[in-house]
Design an enzyme around this catalytic site. Structure first.
Site, PDB file in Angstrom:
ATOM      1  N   CYS A   1     -12.804   3.088   8.282  1.00 39.79           N
ATOM      2  CA  CYS A   1     -11.705   2.130   8.425  1.00 39.79           C
ATOM      3  C   CYS A   1     -12.182   1.125   9.447  1.00 39.79           C
ATOM      4  O   CYS A   1     -12.721   1.504  10.501  1.00 39.79           O
ATOM      5  CB  CYS A   1     -10.416   2.813   8.883  1.00 39.79           C
ATOM      6  SG  CYS A   1      -9.110   1.661   9.336  1.00 39.79           S
ATOM      7  N   THR A   2     -12.019  -0.151   9.183  1.00 36.76           N
ATOM      8  CA  THR A   2     -12.628  -1.165  10.029  1.00 36.76           C
ATOM      9  C   THR A   2     -11.999  -1.269  11.412  1.00 36.76           C
ATOM     10  O   THR A   2     -12.540  -1.959  12.275  1.00 36.76           O
ATOM     11  CB  THR A   2     -12.594  -2.542   9.333  1.00 36.76           C
ATOM     12  OG1 THR A   2     -11.258  -2.830   8.904  1.00 36.76           O
ATOM     13  CG2 THR A   2     -13.534  -2.567   8.135  1.00 36.76           C
TER      14      THR A   2
ATOM     15  N   GLN B   1       0.827  -1.210   0.000  1.00 37.13           N
ATOM     16  CA  GLN B   1       0.000   0.000   0.000  1.00 37.13           C
ATOM     17  C   GLN B   1       0.858   1.254   0.000  1.00 37.13           C
ATOM     18  O   GLN B   1       0.648   2.169  -0.801  1.00 37.13           O
ATOM     19  CB  GLN B   1      -0.921   0.005   1.229  1.00 37.13           C
ATOM     20  CG  GLN B   1      -2.073  -0.977   1.161  1.00 37.13           C
ATOM     21  CD  GLN B   1      -2.890  -0.988   2.444  1.00 37.13           C
ATOM     22  OE1 GLN B   1      -2.434  -0.537   3.501  1.00 37.13           O
ATOM     23  NE2 GLN B   1      -4.106  -1.502   2.365  1.00 37.13           N
TER      24      GLN B   1
ATOM     25  N   THR C   1     -12.218  -4.793   4.835  1.00 37.59           N
ATOM     26  CA  THR C   1     -11.454  -3.551   4.978  1.00 37.59           C
ATOM     27  C   THR C   1     -11.994  -2.561   3.967  1.00 37.59           C
ATOM     28  O   THR C   1     -12.406  -2.960   2.872  1.00 37.59           O
ATOM     29  CB  THR C   1      -9.949  -3.781   4.734  1.00 37.59           C
ATOM     30  OG1 THR C   1      -9.307  -2.526   4.503  1.00 37.59           O
ATOM     31  CG2 THR C   1      -9.699  -4.658   3.529  1.00 37.59           C
ATOM     32  N   ASN C   2     -12.019  -1.282   4.337  1.00 32.86           N
ATOM     33  CA  ASN C   2     -12.482  -0.256   3.395  1.00 32.86           C
ATOM     34  C   ASN C   2     -11.453   0.031   2.311  1.00 32.86           C
ATOM     35  O   ASN C   2     -11.782   0.108   1.129  1.00 32.86           O
ATOM     36  CB  ASN C   2     -12.798   1.037   4.156  1.00 32.86           C
ATOM     37  CG  ASN C   2     -14.053   0.940   4.998  1.00 32.86           C
ATOM     38  OD1 ASN C   2     -15.149   1.224   4.538  1.00 32.86           O
ATOM     39  ND2 ASN C   2     -13.887   0.531   6.250  1.00 32.86           N
TER      40      ASN C   2
END
Length: 231
Positions: A197-198, A52, A83-84
């Site tokens: 965000c999770t 990422q 996850t977003n």
């Protein structure tokens, strides 16, 4: 009951919440010994985080598609990306599957609209707050007006997620920082706040915000229960 496939481990702290919510929800619906039928692919998040921050979204897409296809081969009848941020590659994942992918933004947006809100603040990783894949979906498909924090606040949110929350670290000072950021979003007109965000639900709760919070982790998992039991 359909078998849910979970692409998790990003981080496992929030994936554990998905597993808990799915199983508690099925038990509440079907009885005290019932539990969710699911299969899980759990990534090593250290590898995902590295890709990422290096901006290797093609490499991440390859990994996500592979995970989704493995889950489908294991019998998954619906898929969740837990996850977003990694919904950036949701279109590629969806295109590689024969089973439906439940996009995390959809149940969140539907619940917000049902509550009568249209202007919402968004908290998440820098990728989620700044890239078009998430904000664009909320705006274009659901007609929501999405506000994001200022650049300094976005940096604080992102740092706390990656330096603390993904490791299960919850600090009072970080909670205060998030409270202040949410208050500024409300001053800018936000009628509600999306915890996009999770891991954020580990840090802040309803009492921390002057407006309603919409927790994507819980809303996504609850929508998966409905979809699984409707099958």
């Amino acid at each position: 009951m359909r078998t849910s496939g979970l692409i998790g481990g990003m981080s496992w702290e929030s994936t554990a919440e998905y597993y808990r919510i799915l199983n508690q929800g099925v038990r509440n619906r079907l009885g005290p010994t019932a539990s969710a039928r699911c299969v899980l692919w759990s990534f090593n998040f250290a590898e995902i985080e590295d890709l990422q921050h290096r901006g290797d979204w093609d490499g991440l897409t390859t990994r996500m598609v592979d995970a989704a296809q493995r889950l489908e081969a294991c019998g998954a009848e619906l898929l969740l990306i837990c996850t977003n941020t990694m919904h950036r590659m949701a279109p590629a994942v969806e295109a590689a599957l024969r089973v439906p992918l439940l996009h995390i933004a959809n149940p969140t947006a539907e619940r917000i609209k049902a509550a009568g809100f249209r202007k919402v603040g968004l908290l998440g990783t820098a990728f989620t707050m700044e890239h078009a894949f998430y904000r664009g979906r909320l705006a274009e498909r659901h007609s929501l007006d999405v506000l994001v924090p200022n650049p300094d606040d976005r940096a604080v949110i992102h740092r706390i997620i990656y330096a603390e929350l993904v490791s299960g670290t919850v600090l009072p000072a970080s909670r205060e920082a998030y409270r202040a950021i949410m208050a500024r979003l409300v001053e800018d007109g936000a009628e509600a706040i999306i915890l996009g965000c999770t891991e954020i639900m580990l840090l802040v709760q309803a009492a921390d915000s002057p407006v309603p919070l919409f927790d994507t982790t819980a809303l996504h998992a609850e929508a998966a229960i409905e979809m699984a039991l409707a099958g």
